[in-house]
Design a protein around this motif. Structure first.
Motif, mmCIF file in Angstrom:
data_model
loop_
_atom_site.group_PDB
_atom_site.id
_atom_site.type_symbol
_atom_site.label_atom_id
_atom_site.label_comp_id
_atom_site.label_asym_id
_atom_site.label_seq_id
_atom_site.Cartn_x
_atom_site.Cartn_y
_atom_site.Cartn_z
ATOM 1 N N ALA A 1 52.133 81.881 -11.032
ATOM 2 C CA ALA A 1 53.305 82.013 -11.150
ATOM 3 C C ALA A 1 54.166 81.276 -10.302
ATOM 4 C CB ALA A 1 53.112 83.143 -10.765
ATOM 5 N N GLU A 2 55.452 81.283 -11.012
ATOM 6 C CA GLU A 2 56.193 80.127 -10.282
ATOM 7 C C GLU A 2 57.216 80.728 -9.176
ATOM 8 O OE1 GLU A 2 59.648 77.741 -12.922
ATOM 9 O OE2 GLU A 2 57.974 78.352 -14.512
ATOM 10 N N SER A 3 56.900 80.078 -8.286
ATOM 11 C CA SER A 3 58.610 80.894 -7.096
ATOM 12 C C SER A 3 58.654 79.264 -5.847
ATOM 13 C CB SER A 3 57.016 81.103 -6.018
ATOM 14 O OG SER A 3 56.712 80.595 -5.468
ATOM 15 N N GLY A 4 59.577 79.738 -5.189
ATOM 16 C CA GLY A 4 60.609 79.404 -4.537
ATOM 17 C C GLY A 4 60.256 79.779 -2.688
ATOM 18 N N THR A 5 60.338 78.530 -2.401
ATOM 19 C CA THR A 5 59.974 79.110 -0.689
ATOM 20 C C THR A 5 61.117 77.130 0.017
ATOM 21 O OG1 THR A 5 59.146 80.126 1.335
ATOM 22 C CG2 THR A 5 58.100 78.020 -0.659
ATOM 23 N N VAL A 6 60.801 77.728 1.487
ATOM 24 C CA VAL A 6 61.804 76.140 2.355
ATOM 25 C C VAL A 6 60.690 76.035 3.065
ATOM 26 C CG1 VAL A 6 63.231 75.267 3.670
ATOM 27 C CG2 VAL A 6 64.231 76.708 1.482
ATOM 28 N N LEU A 7 59.709 75.389 3.886
ATOM 29 C CA LEU A 7 58.606 75.389 4.082
ATOM 30 C C LEU A 7 58.457 74.566 4.716
ATOM 31 C CD1 LEU A 7 56.408 77.418 5.837
ATOM 32 C CD2 LEU A 7 54.992 76.459 4.091
ATOM 33 N N LYS A 8 58.372 73.888 6.041
ATOM 34 C CA LYS A 8 58.338 72.426 6.863
ATOM 35 C C LYS A 8 59.534 71.768 7.346
ATOM 36 C CE LYS A 8 53.465 73.212 7.519
ATOM 37 N NZ LYS A 8 52.109 72.832 7.302
ATOM 38 N N GLY A 9 60.507 72.399 6.638
ATOM 39 C CA GLY A 9 62.067 71.591 6.358
ATOM 40 C C GLY A 9 62.036 70.585 4.517
ATOM 41 N N LYS A 10 61.465 71.174 3.738
ATOM 42 C CA LYS A 10 61.766 71.175 2.222
ATOM 43 C C LYS A 10 61.566 73.060 1.695
ATOM 44 C CE LYS A 10 58.064 67.340 3.449
ATOM 45 N NZ LYS A 10 58.805 66.306 2.828
ATOM 46 N N VAL A 11 62.525 72.491 0.553
ATOM 47 C CA VAL A 11 62.685 73.206 -0.408
ATOM 48 C C VAL A 11 61.636 73.187 -1.393
ATOM 49 C CG1 VAL A 11 64.322 73.795 -2.578
ATOM 50 C CG2 VAL A 11 64.795 72.772 -0.770
ATOM 51 N N ARG A 12 61.009 73.982 -1.727
ATOM 52 C CA ARG A 12 59.407 73.797 -2.278
ATOM 53 C C ARG A 12 60.224 74.763 -3.834
ATOM 54 N NH1 ARG A 12 55.038 71.654 0.935
ATOM 55 N NH2 ARG A 12 56.218 70.966 2.504
ATOM 56 N N PHE A 13 59.244 73.832 -4.837
ATOM 57 C CA PHE A 13 58.832 74.937 -5.713
ATOM 58 C C PHE A 13 57.572 74.702 -6.282
ATOM 59 C CE2 PHE A 13 63.324 72.515 -6.255
ATOM 60 C CZ PHE A 13 64.318 73.813 -6.616
ATOM 61 N N ARG A 14 57.252 75.427 -6.723
ATOM 62 C CA ARG A 14 55.790 75.799 -6.655
ATOM 63 C C ARG A 14 55.202 77.108 -7.257
ATOM 64 N NH1 ARG A 14 54.305 78.076 -0.300
ATOM 65 N NH2 ARG A 14 54.624 80.687 -1.217
ATOM 66 N N LEU A 15 52.932 76.891 -7.067
ATOM 67 C CA LEU A 15 52.602 77.429 -8.822
ATOM 68 C C LEU A 15 52.098 78.178 -7.878
ATOM 69 C CD1 LEU A 15 51.982 75.009 -11.549
ATOM 70 C CD2 LEU A 15 53.559 77.318 -11.450
ATOM 71 N N GLY A 16 51.386 79.562 -7.425
ATOM 72 C CA GLY A 16 50.809 80.705 -7.182
ATOM 73 C C GLY A 16 49.486 81.549 -7.718
ATOM 74 N N LYS A 17 49.164 82.388 -7.618
ATOM 75 C CA LYS A 17 48.408 83.154 -7.831
ATOM 76 C C LYS A 17 49.492 84.530 -8.168
ATOM 77 C CE LYS A 17 44.621 82.662 -5.195
ATOM 78 N NZ LYS A 17 42.950 83.502 -4.385
ATOM 79 N N PRO A 18 49.255 85.220 -9.794
ATOM 80 C CA PRO A 18 50.498 86.490 -10.139
ATOM 81 C C PRO A 18 50.347 87.523 -9.584
ATOM 82 C CG PRO A 18 48.756 85.155 -11.674
ATOM 83 C CD PRO A 18 48.395 84.889 -10.331
ATOM 84 N N ASP A 19 48.963 87.422 -8.512
ATOM 85 C CA ASP A 19 48.328 89.116 -8.050
ATOM 86 C C ASP A 19 48.634 89.052 -7.106
ATOM 87 O OD1 ASP A 19 46.748 86.903 -7.128
ATOM 88 O OD2 ASP A 19 45.322 88.412 -8.364
ATOM 89 N N ARG A 20 49.561 88.017 -6.226
ATOM 90 C CA ARG A 20 49.716 87.906 -4.798
ATOM 91 C C ARG A 20 51.171 88.893 -4.595
ATOM 92 N NH1 ARG A 20 51.759 82.975 -1.299
ATOM 93 N NH2 ARG A 20 50.474 83.697 1.125
ATOM 94 N N GLY A 21 50.556 90.222 -4.210
ATOM 95 C CA GLY A 21 52.129 91.010 -3.939
ATOM 96 C C GLY A 21 51.825 90.968 -2.243
ATOM 97 N N ILE A 22 52.176 90.619 -1.066
ATOM 98 C CA ILE A 22 52.250 90.522 -0.008
ATOM 99 C C ILE A 22 53.765 90.714 0.662
ATOM 100 C CG2 ILE A 22 49.512 88.916 1.115
ATOM 101 C CD1 ILE A 22 51.878 86.628 1.096
#
Length: 224
Positions: A192-213
């Motif tokens: 699944a696609e997601s976006g975040t800003v981490l360690k000073g970087k805008v991140r367009f990334r992929l991860g597990k689709p069942d991650r519902g934390i």
């Protein structure tokens, strides 16, 4: 003009006319964002209604008290594509964007002019409504006659980053770090696609689709 419209117009004019962002807008051939342009171009009564409807509809969501809904401007991707990395000078961070090369071009709003108005999350955090899979399986996302998952996309989140001011959404320097899921985008190799800003970087990334934390957020959106 209602207080909602006046406040929204002032905010959009301010954020799109910061020096680096305004220069990028002009370079890409987009109309400058002025109060006159905004008032004469968009359906503000619909925008105000949609903002109220989103706020009320998702009032029972987890962390709903942290969420602010309002208007976002999304540029035509043929002129300014917010679905991918952008020049460092327009970022409120100190490092180049991180873009997973496995990501496709991404979903774009339907053609509708150089700028389009979307009502969505405008603050630091969206509501927590479970994982990518949970969101797709739910039947509680229709607001103002639209399925608000349709525009939970990389493009809309990327546009939100450009008008966030000094404090990016989904950033570790906020009170809490979050990431925004994009259920409007299809899975990529089961991820699944997601976006975040981490360690000073805008991140367009992929991860597990069942991650519902609790850090997994969404941004319900209505196209005006």
């Amino acid at each position: 003009m209602t207080d909602f419209v006046t406040t929204s117009v002032r905010r959009l004019v301010a954020v799109w006319n910061t020096a680096p962002v305004a220069a990028l807008v002009a370079e890409r051939g987009l109309p400058a964002i002025t109060a006159e342009y905004l008032r004469g171009t968009f359906a503000w009564s619909h925008a105000e209604q949609a903002t109220r409807a989103l706020t009320e509809h998702f009032a029972s969501a987890r962390f709903a008290d942290e969420v602010e809904y309002g208007v976002l401007l999304v540029p035509d991707p043929a002129l300014l594509d917010t679905r991918a990395s952008l020049p460092l000078e327009v970022r409120p961070t100190s490092s180049p964007d991180v873009f997973d090369e496995r990501l496709p071009a991404g979903v774009a709003l339907p053609a509708g002019g150089p700028w389009q108005l979307v009502v969505s999350v405008i603050g630091s955090y969206g509501p927590s409504l479970g994982s990518y899979n949970d969101v797709l399986a739910s039947d509680g996302f229709v607001v103002d006659g639209q399925d608000t998952r349709t525009w939970m996309t990389r493009q809309v989140w990327g546009a939100r980053l450009l008008q966030c001011g000094a404090t990016p959404p989904d950033c570790e320097h906020n009170e809490r770090w979050t990431f925004t899921l994009f259920p409007g985008e299809s899975l990529v190799a089961g991820m699944a696609e997601s976006g975040t800003v981490l360690k000073g970087k805008v991140r367009f990334r992929l991860g597990k689709p069942d991650r519902g934390i609790g850090s997994a957020r969404v941004a319900p959106a209505v196209l005006v």
